[in-house]
Design a protein around this motif. Structure first.
Motif, PDB file in Angstrom:
ATOM      1  N   PRO A  25       0.837  -1.204   0.000  1.00  0.00           N
ATOM      2  CA  PRO A  25       0.000   0.000   0.000  1.00  0.00           C
ATOM      3  C   PRO A  25       0.867   1.247   0.000  1.00  0.00           C
ATOM      4  O   PRO A  25       1.901   1.297   0.676  1.00  0.00           O
ATOM      5  N   ALA A  26       0.463   2.232  -0.783  1.00  0.00           N
ATOM      6  CA  ALA A  26       1.220   3.477  -0.897  1.00  0.00           C
ATOM      7  C   ALA A  26       0.255   4.626  -1.118  1.00  0.00           C
ATOM      8  O   ALA A  26      -0.914   4.416  -1.461  1.00  0.00           O
ATOM      9  N   THR A  27       0.753   5.830  -0.933  1.00  0.00           N
ATOM     10  CA  THR A  27      -0.024   7.045  -1.138  1.00  0.00           C
ATOM     11  C   THR A  27       0.681   7.887  -2.181  1.00  0.00           C
ATOM     12  O   THR A  27       1.903   8.009  -2.157  1.00  0.00           O
ATOM     13  N   ARG A  28      -0.089   8.453  -3.077  1.00  0.00           N
ATOM     14  CA  ARG A  28       0.500   9.320  -4.094  1.00  0.00           C
ATOM     15  C   ARG A  28       0.287  10.760  -3.670  1.00  0.00           C
ATOM     16  O   ARG A  28      -0.836  11.193  -3.445  1.00  0.00           O
ATOM     17  N   VAL A  29       1.375  11.493  -3.546  1.00  0.00           N
ATOM     18  CA  VAL A  29       1.337  12.916  -3.215  1.00  0.00           C
ATOM     19  C   VAL A  29       1.933  13.643  -4.415  1.00  0.00           C
ATOM     20  O   VAL A  29       3.119  13.514  -4.689  1.00  0.00           O
ATOM     21  N   GLY A  30       1.070  14.368  -5.138  1.00  0.00           N
ATOM     22  CA  GLY A  30       1.526  14.953  -6.391  1.00  0.00           C
ATOM     23  C   GLY A  30       1.916  13.829  -7.329  1.00  0.00           C
ATOM     24  O   GLY A  30       1.163  12.901  -7.556  1.00  0.00           O
ATOM     25  N   GLY A  31       3.128  13.859  -7.851  1.00  0.00           N
ATOM     26  CA  GLY A  31       3.591  12.808  -8.748  1.00  0.00           C
ATOM     27  C   GLY A  31       4.456  11.771  -8.074  1.00  0.00           C
ATOM     28  O   GLY A  31       5.086  10.963  -8.737  1.00  0.00           O
ATOM     29  N   THR A  32       4.509  11.786  -6.736  1.00  0.00           N
ATOM     30  CA  THR A  32       5.426  10.920  -5.995  1.00  0.00           C
ATOM     31  C   THR A  32       4.672   9.933  -5.122  1.00  0.00           C
ATOM     32  O   THR A  32       3.733  10.301  -4.424  1.00  0.00           O
ATOM     33  N   TRP A  33       5.106   8.673  -5.163  1.00  0.00           N
ATOM     34  CA  TRP A  33       4.554   7.660  -4.278  1.00  0.00           C
ATOM     35  C   TRP A  33       5.350   7.643  -2.978  1.00  0.00           C
ATOM     36  O   TRP A  33       6.575   7.758  -3.005  1.00  0.00           O
ATOM     37  N   VAL A  34       4.670   7.501  -1.848  1.00  0.00           N
ATOM     38  CA  VAL A  34       5.324   7.319  -0.553  1.00  0.00           C
ATOM     39  C   VAL A  34       4.673   6.128   0.148  1.00  0.00           C
ATOM     40  O   VAL A  34       3.506   5.822  -0.078  1.00  0.00           O
ATOM     41  N   LEU A  35       5.464   5.463   0.958  1.00  0.00           N
ATOM     42  CA  LEU A  35       4.993   4.300   1.702  1.00  0.00           C
ATOM     43  C   LEU A  35       5.249   4.535   3.184  1.00  0.00           C
ATOM     44  O   LEU A  35       6.226   5.196   3.555  1.00  0.00           O
ATOM     45  N   GLN A  36       4.400   3.976   4.015  1.00  0.00           N
ATOM     46  CA  GLN A  36       4.653   4.052   5.450  1.00  0.00           C
ATOM     47  C   GLN A  36       5.837   3.142   5.766  1.00  0.00           C
ATOM     48  O   GLN A  36       5.918   2.015   5.275  1.00  0.00           O
ATOM     49  N   ARG A  37       6.749   3.654   6.584  1.00  0.00           N
ATOM     50  CA  ARG A  37       7.927   2.873   6.955  1.00  0.00           C
ATOM     51  C   ARG A  37       7.515   1.539   7.585  1.00  0.00           C
ATOM     52  O   ARG A  37       8.122   0.505   7.342  1.00  0.00           O
ATOM     53  N   SER A  38       6.432   1.538   8.374  1.00  0.00           N
ATOM     54  CA  SER A  38       5.988   0.300   9.032  1.00  0.00           C
ATOM     55  C   SER A  38       5.566  -0.750   8.010  1.00  0.00           C
ATOM     56  O   SER A  38       5.774  -1.948   8.227  1.00  0.00           O
ATOM     57  N   VAL A  39       4.999  -0.325   6.875  1.00  0.00           N
ATOM     58  CA  VAL A  39       4.611  -1.263   5.817  1.00  0.00           C
ATOM     59  C   VAL A  39       5.859  -1.909   5.223  1.00  0.00           C
ATOM     60  O   VAL A  39       5.904  -3.122   4.999  1.00  0.00           O
ATOM     61  N   VAL A  40       6.891  -1.083   4.984  1.00  0.00           N
ATOM     62  CA  VAL A  40       8.140  -1.600   4.422  1.00  0.00           C
ATOM     63  C   VAL A  40       8.819  -2.532   5.427  1.00  0.00           C
ATOM     64  O   VAL A  40       9.306  -3.609   5.058  1.00  0.00           O
ATOM     65  N   ASP A  41       8.819  -2.144   6.697  1.00  0.00           N
ATOM     66  CA  ASP A  41       9.427  -2.989   7.732  1.00  0.00           C
ATOM     67  C   ASP A  41       8.717  -4.341   7.829  1.00  0.00           C
ATOM     68  O   ASP A  41       9.364  -5.389   7.945  1.00  0.00           O
ATOM     69  N   SER A  42       7.386  -4.326   7.754  1.00  0.00           N
ATOM     70  CA  SER A  42       6.619  -5.583   7.810  1.00  0.00           C
ATOM     71  C   SER A  42       6.905  -6.451   6.590  1.00  0.00           C
ATOM     72  O   SER A  42       7.074  -7.666   6.714  1.00  0.00           O
ATOM     73  N   ALA A  43       6.961  -5.822   5.430  1.00  0.00           N
ATOM     74  CA  ALA A  43       7.254  -6.579   4.198  1.00  0.00           C
ATOM     75  C   ALA A  43       8.662  -7.158   4.255  1.00  0.00           C
ATOM     76  O   ALA A  43       8.893  -8.293   3.822  1.00  0.00           O
ATOM     77  N   ARG A  44       9.605  -6.400   4.808  1.00  0.00           N
ATOM     78  CA  ARG A  44      10.986  -6.888   4.930  1.00  0.00           C
ATOM     79  C   ARG A  44      11.023  -8.100   5.864  1.00  0.00           C
ATOM     80  O   ARG A  44      11.678  -9.097   5.586  1.00  0.00           O
ATOM     81  N   ALA A  45      10.302  -8.044   6.967  1.00  0.00           N
ATOM     82  CA  ALA A  45      10.276  -9.160   7.919  1.00  0.00           C
ATOM     83  C   ALA A  45       9.646 -10.412   7.278  1.00  0.00           C
ATOM     84  O   ALA A  45      10.150 -11.521   7.473  1.00  0.00           O
ATOM     85  N   ARG A  46       8.591 -10.224   6.481  1.00  0.00           N
ATOM     86  CA  ARG A  46       7.951 -11.355   5.798  1.00  0.00           C
ATOM     87  C   ARG A  46       8.888 -11.979   4.774  1.00  0.00           C
ATOM     88  O   ARG A  46       8.890 -13.184   4.574  1.00  0.00           O
ATOM     89  N   ARG A  47       9.688 -11.136   4.136  1.00  0.00           N
ATOM     90  CA  ARG A  47      10.623 -11.629   3.103  1.00  0.00           C
ATOM     91  C   ARG A  47      11.899 -12.192   3.710  1.00  0.00           C
ATOM     92  O   ARG A  47      12.691 -12.805   3.022  1.00  0.00           O
ATOM     93  N   GLY A  48      12.119 -11.899   4.990  1.00  0.00           N
ATOM     94  CA  GLY A  48      13.338 -12.377   5.641  1.00  0.00           C
ATOM     95  C   GLY A  48      14.596 -11.645   5.172  1.00  0.00           C
ATOM     96  O   GLY A  48      15.669 -12.209   5.175  1.00  0.00           O
ATOM     97  N   VAL A  49      14.395 -10.382   4.774  1.00  0.00           N
ATOM     98  CA  VAL A  49      15.524  -9.568   4.290  1.00  0.00           C
ATOM     99  C   VAL A  49      16.247  -8.943   5.461  1.00  0.00           C
ATOM    100  O   VAL A  49      15.698  -8.505   6.403  1.00  0.00           O
TER     101      VAL A  49
END
Length: 145
Positions: A121-145
């Protein structure tokens, strides 16, 4: 004397890369942003100048009628009140697409594909996508990175 008002409108549409440009187009001249609402629909936020709440509401509705999707909800506040409310809310830490890619061991294009596929999940602000750091951290933990 004109005052600035902020409009928060939820539309009966899903939010994603496929319609982000269509969501931003009508509000581009109003410092607009588009994101996924708390209820999972497309949400647009923009600022308009007006002499009164009545005029601001009329202008907001005219702008919103240009969308192909029906309006689900509308909130209009003076910019001063809107800023007071948003200042009281804690904004979650956000990261760019490149920062998410670096953190997940992916390419920038891979992250954009995951956003488009609604995997990240991400949010578009103007022409830029941003993601919540917690979403990235959770995805990293699921991937085992």
């Amino acid at each position: 004397m004109a005052e600035s008002y902020n409009v928060v409108a939820e539309l009966d549409a899903t939010f994603g890369e496929e319609n982000a440009d269509a969501l931003l187009g009508p509000i581009a001249e109003y410092s607009g942003a588009a994101a996924r609402s708390e209820l999972g629909h497309a949400e647009v936020v923009f600022s308009i100048p007006a002499e009164s709440v009545r005029q601001a509401t009329s202008t907001a509705l005219a702008v919103l009628e240009t969308y192909p999707w029906p309006l689900r909800s509308l909130r209009l506040l003076s910019t001063a009140d809107f800023d007071r409310l948003t200042d009281a809310m804690a904004l979650p830490p956000l990261v760019s697409v490149q920062e998410a890619a670096d953190g997940l061991g992916m390419t920038r294009q891979g992250v954009l594909k995951a956003i488009k596929g609604k995997v990240l999940p991400a949010t578009r602000v103007g022409g830029t996508w941003v993601l919540q750091r917690s979403v990235v951290d959770s995805a990293r933990a699921r991937r085992g990175v």
